[in-house]
Structure formats: structure tokens, C-alpha cells
Enzyme design. Sequence first.
Site, PDB file in Angstrom:
ATOM      1  N   MET A  35      -2.217   2.608 -13.700  1.00 24.61           N
ATOM      2  CA  MET A  35      -2.411   1.253 -13.186  1.00 24.61           C
ATOM      3  C   MET A  35      -3.338   1.249 -11.989  1.00 24.61           C
ATOM      4  SD  MET A  35      -1.543  -1.942 -13.694  1.00 24.61           S
ATOM      5  CE  MET A  35      -3.161  -2.463 -13.172  1.00 24.61           C
ATOM      6  N   GLY A  52       3.919   3.282  -5.293  1.00 24.46           N
ATOM      7  CA  GLY A  52       3.283   4.231  -6.201  1.00 24.46           C
ATOM      8  C   GLY A  52       1.882   3.810  -6.606  1.00 24.46           C
ATOM      9  N   ALA A  95       0.799  -1.229   0.000  1.00 25.35           N
ATOM     10  CA  ALA A  95       0.000   0.000   0.000  1.00 25.35           C
ATOM     11  C   ALA A  95       0.825   1.269   0.000  1.00 25.35           C
ATOM     12  CB  ALA A  95      -0.931   0.008   1.222  1.00 25.35           C
ATOM     13  N   HIS A 142      -0.298 -10.086 -20.287  1.00 27.27           N
ATOM     14  CA  HIS A 142      -0.125  -8.701 -19.844  1.00 27.27           C
ATOM     15  C   HIS A 142       1.324  -8.239 -20.016  1.00 27.27           C
ATOM     16  CE1 HIS A 142      -1.039  -5.030 -17.748  1.00 27.27           C
ATOM     17  NE2 HIS A 142      -0.250  -5.304 -16.725  1.00 27.27           N
ATOM     18  N   ASP A 185      -4.490  -2.601 -19.950  1.00 33.32           N
ATOM     19  CA  ASP A 185      -4.424  -2.800 -21.397  1.00 33.32           C
ATOM     20  C   ASP A 185      -5.728  -2.365 -22.065  1.00 33.32           C
ATOM     21  OD1 ASP A 185      -1.904  -3.956 -20.995  1.00 33.32           O
ATOM     22  OD2 ASP A 185      -2.788  -5.935 -20.684  1.00 33.32           O
TER      23      ASP A 185
END
Length: 331
Positions: free
Chosen positions: A231, A11, A8, A178, A151
Amino acid sequence: MKATVLGAAGGIGQSLSLLLKINCHLISELSLYDVVNSHGVGADLSHISTNTSISSYLPENDGLQKALCGADFVIIPAGIPRKPGMTRDDLFSFNAKIIASLAEGVARYCPGAFVLVISNPVNSTVPVFAETLKKFGVFNARKLFGVTTLDIVRAKTFIADLTNKKPQSFRVPVIGGHSGATIVPLFSVGAPEAYSSLSYETKSALIHRVQYGGDEVVEAKDGKGSATLSMAYAAYALVNQILTAVTSGLDNEVVSYIYLDDSIKGASELKSKINGLDYFAIPVKLGKEGIEIIDSQILDRIDQAEGDMLEEAIEKLQGDISKGVSFIRGQ
């Protein structure tokens, strides 16, 4: 619902935790764990005036156990990001041990939780996680998700940029894996009119940008970071979709990198089309207990160029999957 973020303070982890704290009304408790700085992140988030409570833990004093006990969802961005010059093999050697230890924690303290693995390389870390759970006899293929949502986010954003449309107007499934050539965006399925209007050169550049978008971010950050914000957004979107599906049955189709267990409807049919691979990113229907149906028929709708990409992806995925499985079985 209790959700635990492992990693956590990184980044991705900080941004993801922020999104979960401010946006996800379905999470009543957000538990944060990392090897450093988790208390600082927790203190910071606890000042935000939403109803989600915050707890934070470090490894000492059974921190991992406390973070995981009672968790309904576990989201894992832990590990190091890919840096300039680092190969996927280099990344795997660092992150596989981390993922295996966290998987052991899940097996011991919250074996029934939904698990979302973000840590790269996902093609190999998800098999590491699954094989660890199998060793403890608690593996449930319906509740393990490799996060490939970025993606899809990129595919929608990039084609929208080219066609002056809104990203939300597209639903582009991205299948396979991925990383690099294992990423197969199905623009012919999710954006047929917009995609067909593009030249061959533009199509090729678009596909390459989806497959190697991570490199674009690393270069733009001068090697000092990777795709953390996008992300985090992508992971949050998947968490929210799964949460919504298991609590209400609404919005219950997602794309994820999953284990193709024969007990799941559509798994055997898909495996027959992809040379027997055990892991694959594919659209799935969700229910309250997780994955219910795998959409194997989507492969019947792709064009020739996507079929060629799929063949290359299958070949590369075989090695990636084997690496993750062998890491645990060889211990």
C-alpha cells in the site's frame, strides 16, 4: 513542495514516509504527524542523506496545525487497519471520526492542498472527507483523491505472474471502488492479448485475487498485520505521478476514486453511465490545478463480463457512498 503525512507512525505511514524521503526530489519538506511516535519516525528519517527536510508533530502544542500549515500535499494513511473478522462497517465506525477530524484540520490550515486519502474503507472515507470540506466551504473536487492504486499494482503483478511478462508491460485500469466486488479490473482494456489467452477459470481466479488481495496478505501475516508495504508503494506511486503532473505536465494520467463534480469535463457523461453515483474510481487527466478530464469513454470499451461486474459494483457503491455522506450530514 511541502508534503504532510497524517498517520506517519503506522505501518503504511512509516514506509510511505521513507519512500518520499529517499525518492521524491520534488518534495523539499516532509512533515509527519501522528498521535504517537511521530518524533521517533522523524528522527530516524532525518538521518537519511537526501535534501528533503523532516519535521514531526504530535497532537499537543497545536501539532496538527503546525504539520498542515503551508502543505501542498496531504497524504492520509491514518486510522486502524482491517483485522481478521472485522467487517467494513466495523472499520468505518473506527476510521470515520478520525478522517473527519483530519479533514477539519485541512479545511482550517491548508484548504488549497492536494489531498490523498488512503484510510479504509476508501469508498466511504473519501465522502466523509469531501462533506467535511464542504461544511467549511473549501471543497475542491479537482484536488481530492481516494488512493486505489494498489488495485492496479496487484492487477499488473498478478497477470504478469500468469503470463511470464513484466508488470511494467501492462497498463490495467481498475475502476469502481476499493473493496471486494466494487473493484473492477479492466484486463480486456489494459492487457487484451494476455488476458484473452487465459482460461475462464483462470480469469475468474485472477479477478477474485485482485478484488480480495488484501485478505491474502492478512492471512499470510496470521492476522497480525495487513497490506502496509504494498500500500505504501502504491500510494507513493500515485503521489509521484500527481506531483510530476502538477509541476511539469508530464505523465498526467492516473486512476483514482474521485468526486464527480459536474464542473470537471466528462463527469456528467460518466454519471449518466453509472446510475448517478457521485464517487467513482476512473482514469483522469491531470493539470497543474488537479483533475481536468475524466475518461468516461473507457466504459464503452469493456467486455460483457466486466460490464456485469460494473453493475454489481455500482449497486454496492451506492450504499458505501451514502454511509460516508450521512455520517457528516447527520452530525
